[in-house]
Scaffold this active site. Structure first.
Site, PDB file in Angstrom:
ATOM      1  N   ASP A  31       0.835  -1.201   0.000  1.00  0.00           N
ATOM      2  CA  ASP A  31       0.000   0.000   0.000  1.00  0.00           C
ATOM      3  C   ASP A  31       0.867   1.248   0.000  1.00  0.00           C
ATOM      4  OD1 ASP A  31      -2.219  -1.496   0.044  1.00  0.00           O
ATOM      5  OD2 ASP A  31      -2.890  -0.924   2.066  1.00  0.00           O
ATOM      6  N   ASP A  35       0.809   4.143  -2.727  1.00  0.00           N
ATOM      7  CA  ASP A  35       0.487   5.533  -2.395  1.00  0.00           C
ATOM      8  C   ASP A  35       1.570   6.486  -2.893  1.00  0.00           C
ATOM      9  OD1 ASP A  35      -1.802   4.673  -1.246  1.00  0.00           O
ATOM     10  OD2 ASP A  35      -1.078   4.796   0.827  1.00  0.00           O
ATOM     11  N   LEU A  82     -33.913 -11.825  -9.615  1.00  0.00           N
ATOM     12  CA  LEU A  82     -34.029 -13.266  -9.826  1.00  0.00           C
ATOM     13  C   LEU A  82     -35.055 -13.873  -8.877  1.00  0.00           C
ATOM     14  CD1 LEU A  82     -30.296 -14.297 -10.223  1.00  0.00           C
ATOM     15  CD2 LEU A  82     -31.934 -13.603 -11.964  1.00  0.00           C
ATOM     16  N   GLU A 113     -22.704 -19.499  -9.668  1.00  0.00           N
ATOM     17  CA  GLU A 113     -21.842 -18.427  -9.156  1.00  0.00           C
ATOM     18  C   GLU A 113     -22.218 -18.125  -7.714  1.00  0.00           C
ATOM     19  OE1 GLU A 113     -21.672 -14.939 -12.065  1.00  0.00           O
ATOM     20  OE2 GLU A 113     -23.060 -16.318 -13.033  1.00  0.00           O
ATOM     21  N   LYS A 115     -23.377 -15.853  -4.758  1.00  0.00           N
ATOM     22  CA  LYS A 115     -24.239 -14.676  -4.704  1.00  0.00           C
ATOM     23  C   LYS A 115     -23.650 -13.722  -3.666  1.00  0.00           C
ATOM     24  CE  LYS A 115     -29.168 -13.637  -4.304  1.00  0.00           C
ATOM     25  NZ  LYS A 115     -29.003 -12.540  -3.335  1.00  0.00           N
ATOM     26  N   LYS A 313     -30.936 -18.999  -1.774  1.00  0.00           N
ATOM     27  CA  LYS A 313     -30.426 -18.300  -0.588  1.00  0.00           C
ATOM     28  C   LYS A 313     -30.084 -19.307   0.499  1.00  0.00           C
ATOM     29  CE  LYS A 313     -31.847 -13.632  -1.012  1.00  0.00           C
ATOM     30  NZ  LYS A 313     -31.813 -12.416  -0.204  1.00  0.00           N
ATOM     31  N   CYS A 407     -22.998   4.051  36.170  1.00  0.00           N
ATOM     32  CA  CYS A 407     -21.969   3.163  35.640  1.00  0.00           C
ATOM     33  C   CYS A 407     -21.883   1.895  36.490  1.00  0.00           C
ATOM     34  CB  CYS A 407     -20.628   3.887  35.645  1.00  0.00           C
ATOM     35  SG  CYS A 407     -19.254   2.815  35.217  1.00  0.00           S
ATOM     36  N   CYS A 430     -12.692   5.842  36.276  1.00  0.00           N
ATOM     37  CA  CYS A 430     -13.561   4.675  36.389  1.00  0.00           C
ATOM     38  C   CYS A 430     -12.713   3.400  36.260  1.00  0.00           C
ATOM     39  CB  CYS A 430     -14.597   4.746  35.274  1.00  0.00           C
ATOM     40  SG  CYS A 430     -15.578   3.273  35.075  1.00  0.00           S
TER      41      CYS A 430
END
Ligand code: ZN
Length: 532
Positions: A31, A35, A82, A113, A115, A313, A407, A430
Site C-alpha cells: 500500500d 500511495d 431473480l 456463481e 451470490k 439463498k 456506571c 472509572c
C-alpha cells in the site's frame, strides 16, 4: 519531456497494479509503495497544468466537488431480479421446467456463481471508457452514482483491449470486504462511535454518501457477473462472457463453475454453504443460470424475473436460545454497551454464549428482555447478534429492559452526549475504563508486554497499584508476586516484558495511548511526519 514520459509510465503502472490486485487477485506492491506512486503522479499533474489529464488517469477517481444529489436515470436494459429459493428441491423443479420448455433433446448446462451480499450496480462504457454507473433502483430506473463508483479501484476507468463497441454495459455487485469492515469498525470504536452492523449495510450507506473522498476511504470493491452490448460483441454463452469480462479488465468472482447437470449444481451449493465463512466477503447464496445465451433467449422472462436463472439463498446461520442476563460493559473510552448473556448454543460451528445488543435504542426497538427466547444470528460479523424475540415464548411477568442510570463499575451517573445513542461513563478514573485502557496499552498490537494478561491488569487496578500508564513503569517484582496466582518467576517475566517494551518503536507508544482518532496507521503516519 521527461516528466511527460514519467506521467504516462506512472498511469500505466498504477492501472496495472489495480488490475493485478482486483482482477487477478495478486498483490504485487505494498500500500505504501502504491500511495507513493500515486503521490508522484499527482504532483506531476499539478506541475504541468498545460497537459490535459486523461479521464482514465488514476488520479481522476476522486472528484473534489461534493455531489448535491444523484439524478435518476433509465437503465438501457431493465435490471430484473431473480426468483429466490430457500429450498434445495427447487433446483430439480427449475431443471425440469427449463428442460420442459427447451424440449427433450436440448443439452442444458448451467453456470453456478456465488451470490455476493452487496448492492447491484450497472456500469455503462462508451468507446471503452467508464461513463456512468447506476444503482438498480426499481429495475427500470436507478440513481446515477458515477462519482462514487469511480472511486472503487476494482472498477476500470477504461476497459482493456481494442475494437470495443460504442457502448456496452457491465453489471455486478458492489460489496465491502470483511477486512475493510473490521478496519472501519475498529476506527469507529477508537473514536467512541457506534459500530456498523454488517458489511452490506456499510456498502449501501457508502454508495449514498455525497462526498466522493469519504467514499474512497471506505475501500469498496466489486464483482461483475453480467455483460450487455451488441450481439457481435458478446460471446455465445454466459461462461464465455464471464471469461471475456476478465479479459476486458473487470473483476469477476473466481469461484464460478460450469455445471454439466443439476447434480453438479447441488454439489456446488452444498460445498459453498459449508465453506462460505472462509471467504473474505459475505455471500448469501448461489446464483444458477442457463449457460447458453440462445437457450436463455428461448426461455425468456416472466413479468418479474428471467426463466433461465434462479437464486438460492443459504439458510441464515441462526439458532434459538434464552437470554439469561443482560450486562452492561464499560469500554476504554467510557461507552457503556449492553451484552446478552445467553444459554450456550452451537451456531455455525462455534459455541455462542454472548451476543451484542448494540445500545438501548436497539433493545427497546426489538423489546428484548431477560428470560426471552430469542433468535441469534451469525452473519459477516464475528460477534453474533439477537435478530428477534420469539414473543410466544416469553414467560409471564418479565419486566422491560431499562438502561442503567449509573456506571456498573464506578456508579457515576451516565451521560448521553448530543444525538449519540451510546451511553457513556464520564469518570476518567472509572476502574473498568482504566482496565480497558491498560489492556489496550499492553496489547500485542500496542506495546506488546509479555505476560500481561487481562486477569493481571484487573488485579493490579483492583489493588490500586496501577491507575495510569506511568504506574506500569513503577511496578516492582514484589508488587506483582503478591497478587493471586502470580509466582515470582512469572512476576520476573512481567517486569522483563515492561522493560523490553521501552524499545518498541514510537508509533506503537502513540497507538498504545489510545488517543481518539489515532489508530495504529495514523500513529505510524504521525511518526513519519515528525522524523523525516
Ligand atoms: Zn464508570
Amino acid at each position: 519531456m521527461q516528466d511527460k514520459k514519467r506521467m504516462e509510465e506512472l498511469r500505466k503502472l498504477i492501472n496495472r497494479y489495480d488490475y493485478s490486485y482486483y482482477v487477478q487477485g495478486v498483490s504485487e506492491i505494498s500500500d505504501f509503495e502504491y500511495d507513493n506512486l500515486m503521490k508522484e503522479l499527482e504532483a506531476l499533474e499539478e506541475k504541468h497544468p498545460e497537459w490535459p489529464v486523461p479521464e482514465d488517469s488514476p488520479t481522476q477517481r476522486v472528484s473534489g466537488q461534493p455531489t448535491r444529489n444523484f439524478p435518476t436515470v433509465r437503465h438501457r436494459f431493465p435490471m430484473l431480479s431473480l426468483a429466490n429459493s430457500y429450498d434445495e428441491n427447487d433446483f430439480s423443479d427449475f431443471d425440469k421446467r427449463v428442460r420442459g420448455l427447451l424440449g427433450e433433446e436440448a443439452v442444458v448446462e448451467y453456470v453456478a456463481e456465488l451470490k455476493i451480499d452487496g448492492l447491484a450496480i450497472s456500469l455503462l462504457y462508451e468507446k471503452g471508457y467508464f461513463k456512468r454507473g447506476a444503482t438498480r433502483g426499481d429495475g427500470a430506473m436507478g440513481d446515477d452514482i458515477t462519482p462514487n463508483l469511480r472511486t472503487i479501484r476494482a472498477i476500470p476507468l477504461k476497459a482493456r483491449g481494442d475494437g470495443l463497441p460504442d457502448e456496452f454495459e457491465v453489471r455486478g455487485e458492489v460489496y465491502l470486504p470483511r477486512g475493510e469492515f473490521e478496519r472501519i469498525n475498529a476506527a469507529r470504536a477508537e473514536r467512541g462511535e457506534e459500530l456498523f452492523m454488517n458489511p452490506r449495510n456499510v456498502a449501501a450507506g457508502t454508495l449514498k454518501i455525497q462526498d466522493a473522498r469519504e467514499v474512497a476511504s471506505r475501500r469498496l470493491s466489486m464483482f461483475c457477473y453480467g455483460l450487455y452490448g451488441p450481439e457481435s460483441f458478446l460471446e455465445k454463452s454466459h461462461y464465455k462472457n464471464l471469461k471475456k469480462m476478465e479479459e476486458l479488465g473487470f473483476p469477476v468472482n473466481p469461484h464460478y463453475h460450469l455445471c454439466k447437470n443439476i447434480q453438479d449444481v447441488l454439489d456446488y451449493v452444498r460445498r459453498w454453504e459449508e465453506e462460505r465463512s472462509g471467504l473474505g466477503y459475505d455471500i448469501d447464496g448461489v446464483v444458477v443460470k442457463v449457460n447458453d445465451l440462445e437457450q436463455q433467449k428461448l426461455l425468456g422472462n416472466t413479468a418479474k424475473s428471467p426463466r433461465w436463472a434462479i437464486a438460492y439463498k443459504f439458510r441464515a446461520m441462526q439458532a434459538e436460545t434464552v437470554i439469561r442476563e443482560i450486562t452492561w460493559q464499560v469500554g476504554r473510552t467510557g461507552t457503556v454497551t449492553p451484552v446478552a448473556e445467553l444459554e450456550p448454543v452451537w451456531l455455525a460451528g462455534t459455541r455462542v454464549s454472548r451476543a451484542t445488543l448494540h445500545n438501548i435504542d436497539e433493545i427497546k426497538r426489538k423489546d428484548i428482555r431477560v428470560g426471552d427466547t430469542v433468535l441469534v444470528e451469525k452473519g459477516g460479523d464475528i460477534i453474533p447478534k439477537v435478530v428477534e424475540v420469539l414473543m410466544e415464548k416469553r414467560p409471564p411477568g418479565v419486566p422491560p429492559t431499562e438502561a442503567p442510570l449509573e456506571c456498573p463499575s464506578c456508579h457515576t451517573r451516565l451521560v448521553r452526549s448530543g444525538d449519540e445513542v451510546a451511553l457513556r461513563c464520564p469518570n476518567e478514573n472509572c476502574p473498568e475504563q482504566v482496565v480497558r485502557r491498560i489492556e489496550h496499552f499492553v496489547d500485542r498490537k500496542a506495546l506488546d508486554m509479555a505476560g500481561f494478561g487481562i486477569s493481571l491488569v484487573e488485579a493490579l487496578v483492583r489493588a490500586g497499584k496501577v491507575k495510569n500508564f506511568a504506574d506500569i513503569y513503577r511496578l516492582r517484582e514484589e508488587d506483582i508476586a503478591g497478587l493471586d496466582r502470580m509466582g515470582e518467576k512469572s512476576a520476573a517475566n512481567v517486569i522483563a516484558g515492561i522493560e523490553a517494551s521501552k524499545k518498541q518503536p514510537l508509533y506503537k507508544l502513540i497507538h498504545a495511548l489510545g488517543i481518539p482518532f489515532v489508530g495504529i496507521n495514523a500513529a505510524r503516519e504521525l511518526v513519519k511526519h515528525f522524523y523525516s
